[in-house]
Design an enzyme around this catalytic site. Sequence first.
Site, PDB file in Angstrom:
ATOM      1  N   CYS B  95      -2.537   3.713  21.273  1.00  0.00           N
ATOM      2  CA  CYS B  95      -2.923   4.558  22.410  1.00  0.00           C
ATOM      3  C   CYS B  95      -1.659   5.140  23.064  1.00  0.00           C
ATOM      4  O   CYS B  95      -0.985   5.946  22.473  1.00  0.00           O
ATOM      5  CB  CYS B  95      -3.791   3.751  23.368  1.00  0.00           C
ATOM      6  SG  CYS B  95      -4.704   4.762  24.523  1.00  0.00           S
ATOM      7  N   HIS B 202      -8.269   1.239  19.716  1.00  0.00           N
ATOM      8  CA  HIS B 202      -7.749  -0.059  20.161  1.00  0.00           C
ATOM      9  C   HIS B 202      -8.243  -1.203  19.274  1.00  0.00           C
ATOM     10  O   HIS B 202      -9.282  -1.795  19.578  1.00  0.00           O
ATOM     11  CB  HIS B 202      -8.193  -0.327  21.602  1.00  0.00           C
ATOM     12  CG  HIS B 202      -7.502   0.514  22.616  1.00  0.00           C
ATOM     13  ND1 HIS B 202      -6.282   0.181  23.153  1.00  0.00           N
ATOM     14  CD2 HIS B 202      -7.852   1.690  23.192  1.00  0.00           C
ATOM     15  CE1 HIS B 202      -5.909   1.109  24.024  1.00  0.00           C
ATOM     16  NE2 HIS B 202      -6.838   2.037  24.063  1.00  0.00           N
ATOM     17  N   GLU B 204      -7.150  -4.158  19.196  1.00  0.00           N
ATOM     18  CA  GLU B 204      -7.088  -5.422  19.951  1.00  0.00           C
ATOM     19  C   GLU B 204      -8.352  -5.641  20.777  1.00  0.00           C
ATOM     20  O   GLU B 204      -8.578  -6.737  21.285  1.00  0.00           O
ATOM     21  CB  GLU B 204      -5.832  -5.446  20.842  1.00  0.00           C
ATOM     22  CG  GLU B 204      -5.871  -4.583  22.102  1.00  0.00           C
ATOM     23  CD  GLU B 204      -5.600  -3.102  21.879  1.00  0.00           C
ATOM     24  OE1 GLU B 204      -5.618  -2.658  20.705  1.00  0.00           O
ATOM     25  OE2 GLU B 204      -5.394  -2.376  22.875  1.00  0.00           O
TER      26      GLU B 204
END
Lengths: 807, 255
Positions: B95, B202, B204
């Site tokens: 990002c 993302h 994660e």
Amino acid sequence: MEPLLYKSTHEIVEIRDRSDAALEALSAQRKLSLSLEDMRAIRDHFKQLRRDPTDVELEVLAQTWSEHCKHRIFNAVIHHTTDNGKEVIHGLFSRYVRCVTEEIMERKPGFVVSAFHDNAGFIRLDDTWAVGLKVETHNHPSAIEPYAGANTGLGGVIRDILGAGKAARPVASLDVFCLGNPDTDPAALKDGSVIHPLGVLRGVVKGVRDYGNRMGLPTIAGSIYFDDGYCFNPLVFCGTAGVLPLDRIEKRVEPGYRIMVLGGRTGRDGLRGATFSSASLDSNSREDDQGAVQIGNPIEEKKAADCLLRAAEEGLIRFVTDCGAGGLSSATGEMAAEHGASIYLDRVPLKEPGLSSWEIFLSESQERMVLAVEPDDVERMREMADLYESECVEIGTINNDGFLRVFHHGDELCCLDGSFLHTAPRKTLVSTYTTSPESGTVSGPYMPDSVDHDYTSDLHGLLRHFNVASREPVIREYDHEVLGQTLVKPLAGPDGHCPADGTVFGVDGSARYVAMGVSLLPAWHANPYRMGRGTVDEAIRQLVVSGANPDRVALLDNFCIGNPEDPHVLGALVETARGMAEAAEACGAPFISGKDSFYNCYETPQGTQSIPPTLLISGLGIIDERAHITRSFIRRTDSRICLAGLTRPEMGGSVYARMTGATDGDVPRWEAEQTMTVYRRFHEALRNGWILSAHDLSEGGLAVALAETGFSLRAGMNIQLEAVPVDGGPSITERLFSESTGRLLFEVAPAHVDAVTAHFHGLPFAVIGTMNDNHDRLVVGERDTVLLDEKIIHLKESWKNGLKPYY
Amino acid sequence: MEKRPEALLLKFPGTNCDVETARALDTTGFRVRTIPFKGISEEAILQCRLLVLPGGFSYGDYIMAGRLAQLKLEQALGDALNRFRDQGGYILGICNGFQILVKLGLLPSGSLIAHADGRFRCQWVKLRNHRPDHPFLRALPEVVEFPIACAEGRFVAAPGDAEAYLDKGLVTLTYEDNVNGSSAAIAGLQDESGRVFGMMPHPERFLTRAHHVDPDWAGDPDRGWGYYFFRSMYEELNPATEPEKSTESSQAMTL
């Protein structure tokens, strides 16, 4: 060249010889928002001291005694008159909020770990962690400057969490807006300085987005409520949840501790915010009070938060509080309440030179935290702030004489006795509520049954209704996944576009989860007592359907009303608070924090425009295990749909009534015992693994809830309306659209239907429909007659597009 | 004793995805250190195996996203990141980290600009895996889901460049449904060496199955694709470990 100021700038204000009229004139001239009674108390105090106050002392008293800081209306003595007689209420807060919590704290020892005395309230999550929530209003600033108002509203409530205990970690946010209708005719805004509801909406959404997203806090819950009554006075609530190790909840200062200010610098922005927000608005507010609205800088706050949380983990923080309304005056005053303190204004880092002494002490510049550390830790705090590119400066010391002393370049500008500063005179108010609280308005058959009526079109209308339609355009602008702990997201499902009831987040280091939800029902204002009960019920219901344990729920109350000196306005508030307190007590749901906002009225030449009395209840519920987390949408094609709770002819305040322009009908009642039994049985069924999905029945009633559960587009639904458990003989329209309280809709796999039916024995419960893979429609029939038949995807389109043309 | 490869997270003022990124790295086996930008040194970078620039809003991103972080990084560390890459280190930008890596010129040239509709978007997207041979992507399927959350995630490049990156194998991930109007639907890029890797989505935030928007997601019964994203890199850097395979079930139900 202007000389640099190396001396204090203050004046002595002569007060001791002032008459009542002259005292009132002084309060008005300095915008102190102090009543005559307050001014007299100040005059008498300084007469005793045989001196006059400085301007700094007067400003400190005005901010400390402001409604915003001291909740004097919620603590006032109220003479309340109803059809049933008269009574004296010694403080709404004490009677309807604190008493409930204290009673529940006795019943459930150890559950509430902090309530009312800190910047946010906390409940026990597990043996290590506490979870808390704080919700604040930022109505007046948002009316004048929607973007900056909402922006700093969120920034401020995040600091409340950072300032709770010895620094709690903010983990999720919520936002609630009450606005005029999006299609309001601009010409209907009688006053040119009023911002159109769409302008307010765009501003406040961007304000929350830009602060929350940059701070890296997921905005996971909220509500947008449209009603013409909010055109002149929009309401903006911002809330933040936080987590805190149980051993960091207690904090205290000791003489000798150093006081430090961390974060942003102090400027002239945001002067007199506390007093400004305690008065009503008018067409001059934009001009006069813009200085009271601050500018937000989320990165400044993020740096301060990172530094503070790291310092807290290292055990450096002895006391911390946020710098909000009243600025350093209020923050250091709170710290100094017991022992007193000396504050040196010349040490405060400034944004610009030339601030007068009181401006430094009272400025509400954002992104500042005030903390107390041991003398040996001052240097470590400075280094830590430097590492995070923030700033932390020592500005004073805790004393042991009980006086708040303020110095500037050697002059003592303020020396106030803590015991006087923190005991504002108690107000006395009068309130009236004329309709007996137990009776509704006109009741009777809402609409005669007719199989020819187009219920499908009614349902489309409700799904498109501003208060029901999808909030997607707004929700997607908020990062609701940052921190990677949002498990039930505000929009979820196979296509990521089904509405959630409560949202659920996890906590690092805990096996438990937290459900969060909000509820407000201002359209039920025809019966404020029932509104209070219904709002509590809806908040709890959302948490229960998300998987929370119904016996481990905590609430927050936020009241917003117009002018409390109007006995009828105050009367409605008293009745709402009474209903709210009864319901919360019956559910065993303590209040852990709350806030109130008054004078939400706007003076126009045509008269005062006041908001409907508004109660926002926010709830936190503990989910014991991950397997209990439940979503709101249909998951299988062979399951059954069950309904628990009674449907009654209660259309008062419903979206259907508003859509059709009807004003009669009973506001829904609420039955404590039966409802809580239903919720507990539901939770047991959920623990047994019998529940596939669950949705609460709220705005739009059963029909809207059925459509929404179908939005996963996984199955067709056949519903038998005659099976719905009823009381009082509701018509077809009422069974479809009534907003009776305490009802849950849930999906059960065929293998568990018998067990669930047996489990709910003796309670209002029925299997009302079946899922199938033969069609993709919602079909609602009564015996052999089909009343409503529509493709679910078409219903979903109506729901998805209701707000899109406007946002 | 401590043989786990070290991942170093660089935290700028305004970086805000460091907590979940550290969680994902830790869960998949890495030793994790998060260092605020002011505390960073070239030595610290050169001794880690994976340098991660997590998501967020570095310095607020009030001018072009990642621009201030780029300038500050260059000023403080010169071309230390290039040296780190050349000595075999991996750099991951997610990002805002991706935006910074593009600005630093460590990834194929282009820009990440405001979305075509001008809005911030937080939603789950489907992505096509173009480099199933890359250590981050080799445990992932042909089409993988991750959430995005950004306002300036639209990759644009000079005419023809985006297509050329595709041809050269520099495009790692593309949006199946081009939600933000990126050139060639680009969602992730790598450099020629493959050791600098940037992506808007993302990984994660999809560490466990419970993160998925759909409880009936037909995937791994416990883990999300984000786990395998980081785990396969861990295995690359620590070849002694047994590779973990996703057990894809046909219709995993949590009930």
